[in-house]
Motif scaffolding. Structure first.
Motif, short mmCIF file in Angstrom:
data_model
loop_
_atom_site.label_atom_id
_atom_site.label_comp_id
_atom_site.label_asym_id
_atom_site.label_seq_id
_atom_site.Cartn_x
_atom_site.Cartn_y
_atom_site.Cartn_z
N PRO A 176 0.81 -1.23 0.00
CA PRO A 176 0.00 0.00 0.00
C PRO A 176 0.84 1.28 0.00
CG PRO A 176 -0.11 -1.10 2.14
CD PRO A 176 0.58 -2.04 1.21
N HIS A 177 0.22 2.33 -0.51
CA HIS A 177 0.80 3.68 -0.48
C HIS A 177 1.04 4.09 0.98
CE1 HIS A 177 1.34 7.86 -1.78
NE2 HIS A 177 0.60 8.20 -0.74
N PRO A 178 2.14 4.76 1.30
CA PRO A 178 3.16 5.33 0.42
C PRO A 178 4.38 4.43 0.22
CG PRO A 178 3.47 6.17 2.64
CD PRO A 178 2.31 5.22 2.71
N TYR A 179 4.18 3.13 0.37
CA TYR A 179 5.30 2.19 0.28
C TYR A 179 5.22 1.33 -0.98
CZ TYR A 179 5.26 3.72 5.09
OH TYR A 179 5.23 4.51 6.22
N ARG A 180 4.46 1.80 -1.95
CA ARG A 180 4.28 1.07 -3.20
C ARG A 180 5.63 0.69 -3.81
NH1 ARG A 180 0.56 3.20 -8.32
NH2 ARG A 180 0.75 1.32 -9.60
N GLY A 181 5.75 -0.58 -4.20
CA GLY A 181 6.99 -1.07 -4.80
C GLY A 181 7.94 -1.71 -3.82
N GLN A 182 7.71 -1.50 -2.51
CA GLN A 182 8.55 -2.13 -1.50
C GLN A 182 7.98 -3.49 -1.14
OE1 GLN A 182 8.91 2.24 0.45
NE2 GLN A 182 9.82 0.65 1.75
N PRO A 183 8.77 -4.35 -0.49
CA PRO A 183 8.30 -5.71 -0.18
C PRO A 183 7.07 -5.69 0.73
CG PRO A 183 10.69 -5.53 0.12
CD PRO A 183 10.18 -4.14 -0.06
N ASN A 184 6.10 -6.50 0.38
CA ASN A 184 4.86 -6.57 1.14
C ASN A 184 4.81 -7.85 1.96
OD1 ASN A 184 2.35 -5.73 2.00
ND2 ASN A 184 1.29 -6.24 0.11
N GLN A 185 4.20 -7.77 3.14
CA GLN A 185 3.92 -8.94 3.97
C GLN A 185 2.62 -8.69 4.72
OE1 GLN A 185 6.76 -10.65 6.66
NE2 GLN A 185 8.27 -11.08 5.07
N SER A 186 2.14 -9.73 5.39
CA SER A 186 0.85 -9.63 6.07
C SER A 186 0.81 -8.54 7.13
CB SER A 186 0.49 -10.98 6.69
OG SER A 186 0.25 -11.94 5.68
N TYR A 187 1.96 -8.19 7.72
CA TYR A 187 1.96 -7.16 8.75
C TYR A 187 1.55 -5.79 8.20
CZ TYR A 187 6.35 -4.94 7.21
OH TYR A 187 7.31 -4.25 6.50
N CYS A 188 1.53 -5.63 6.87
CA CYS A 188 1.15 -4.35 6.26
C CYS A 188 -0.36 -4.16 6.12
CB CYS A 188 1.82 -4.21 4.89
SG CYS A 188 3.63 -4.11 4.94
N ILE A 189 -1.14 -5.17 6.43
CA ILE A 189 -2.60 -5.09 6.28
C ILE A 189 -3.22 -3.87 6.97
CG2 ILE A 189 -4.68 -6.19 7.27
CD1 ILE A 189 -4.29 -7.27 4.63
N PRO A 190 -2.78 -3.47 8.19
CA PRO A 190 -3.43 -2.32 8.82
C PRO A 190 -3.40 -1.04 7.97
CG PRO A 190 -2.20 -3.52 10.47
CD PRO A 190 -1.86 -4.14 9.13
N TYR A 191 -2.38 -0.86 7.13
CA TYR A 191 -2.36 0.32 6.26
C TYR A 191 -3.58 0.33 5.33
CZ TYR A 191 2.57 1.13 7.54
OH TYR A 191 3.74 1.38 8.21
N THR A 192 -3.86 -0.82 4.72
CA THR A 192 -4.98 -0.90 3.79
C THR A 192 -6.31 -0.85 4.52
OG1 THR A 192 -3.59 -2.22 2.30
CG2 THR A 192 -5.96 -2.23 1.87
N ALA A 193 -6.38 -1.50 5.68
CA ALA A 193 -7.62 -1.48 6.46
C ALA A 193 -7.98 -0.05 6.87
CB ALA A 193 -7.47 -2.37 7.70
N ARG A 194 -6.99 0.72 7.26
CA ARG A 194 -7.25 2.12 7.64
C ARG A 194 -7.68 2.95 6.44
NH1 ARG A 194 -3.07 1.05 11.73
NH2 ARG A 194 -4.04 1.49 13.76
N ALA A 195 -7.10 2.66 5.28
CA ALA A 195 -7.52 3.37 4.06
C ALA A 195 -8.97 3.05 3.74
CB ALA A 195 -6.61 2.99 2.90
#
Length: 292
Positions: free
Chosen positions: A244-263
């Motif tokens: 998710p933005h603003p980290y587009r293009g960087q490695p993704n993992q399940s711990y990043c879900i809160p960014y999208t949930a908040r969006a």
């Protein structure tokens, strides 16, 4: 004499940044990653899977569904689901690999589908994007045949059908209509227009949103997320892709879900906590996951 450090170019700085994982989000408890690829995230051993899921759980992501692209990944997904009680598997052949669906693959997938740690069939569907860009991509007619077989397996197993759709909206919905959709259809990484979203919602299909909903150019996708009923929405990473933005293009993992949930919470005009509760509850219900 020590040489002065070489000053990095803007391109080198950008390249280095793209290799760095995003920082941990503020924890948001109760979430489930509805679609990830643990093996592609480095989870090819019990220890590695545990580390990925420990990291996710530390920010509130309590369970994940890890998904296969091919038969090798399907075996990894089932193994990971047995290694750690926070992981569950979806098994099937990605449409680009549809030509691999021979009798042996069918028999193995049917056996996997009976495993209680397997909670969905897929990802399956249609992908017309790669048909003109890869010599290895299955022909559309082969994709449609494999898709129909996966639909039947989902109905026979009583498990949700996890859909991959890329540039094939109309044909994909037509195949589902012709074959008869199973009770639960999940449109993984939904990327369609608001009109396609409304059509899916009218059919009772579940829309799962990834980090793409946060991208600056995803206005229509946010409209689709806004119109999706509470009971038909999920959140996913599709890790290691679609960070998710603003980290587009960087490695993704399940711990990043809160960014999208908040969006999604912002798009839908609800609190972060309410959004997390809706998303987590839906995933646990749709996939029949045990409460933690």
């Amino acid at each position: 004499m020590t040489e002065p450090a070489k000053e990095l170019t803007a391109k080198e700085i950008k390249k280095r940044k793209r290799r760095q994982p995003p920082p941990d989000p503020t924890p948001l408890p109760g979430l489930v990653d509805a679609h990830t690829h643990l093996a592609a995230c480095g989870g090819r051993s019990e220890e590695d899977v545990r580390a990925i899921l420990d990291h996710a759980e530390s920010v509130g992501v309590e369970q994940v569904v890890t998904v296969a692209d091919d038969m090798v990944d399907a075996r990894w997904a089932v193994a990971a689901a047995h290694w750690d009680q926070r992981a569950f598997a979806a098994v099937g052949l990605h449409p680009t690999h549809a030509a691999d669906l021979d009798d042996a693959a069918k028999a193995e997938l049917e056996e996997m589908a009976a495993d209680p740690r397997v909670v969905a069939i897929g990802e399956t569907g249609l992908d017309y994007y790669w048909t003109t860009r890869s010599d290895d991509c299955a022909d559309p007619s082969v994709q449609r045949e494999a898709f129909a077989w996966h639909i039947d397996l989902a109905k026979r197993s009583g498990k949700p059908l996890m859909i991959h759709n890329r540039e094939a909206d109309r044909d994909l919905l037509d195949v589902l209509a012709a074959e008869g959709a199973p009770a639960t259809v999940i449109m993984h990484c939904f990327s369609g227009t608001p009109e396609i979203a409304r059509e899916c919602v009218d059919l009772g299909y579940v829309l799962s949103f990834s980090g793409t909903v946060t991208f600056n150019n995803s206005t229509e996708l946010r409209e689709a997320a806004h119109l999706t009923p509470d009971e038909l929405i999920l959140v996913e990473t599709d890790a290691p892709f679609l960070t998710p933005h603003p980290y587009r293009g960087q490695p993704n993992q399940s711990y990043c879900i809160p960014y999208t949930a908040r969006a999604l919470a912002q798009v839908r005009g609800v609190s972060d906590e309410q959004m997390a509760d809706t998303l987590g509850s839906n995933a646990r219900k749709l996939y029949s996951l045990p409460l933690r």
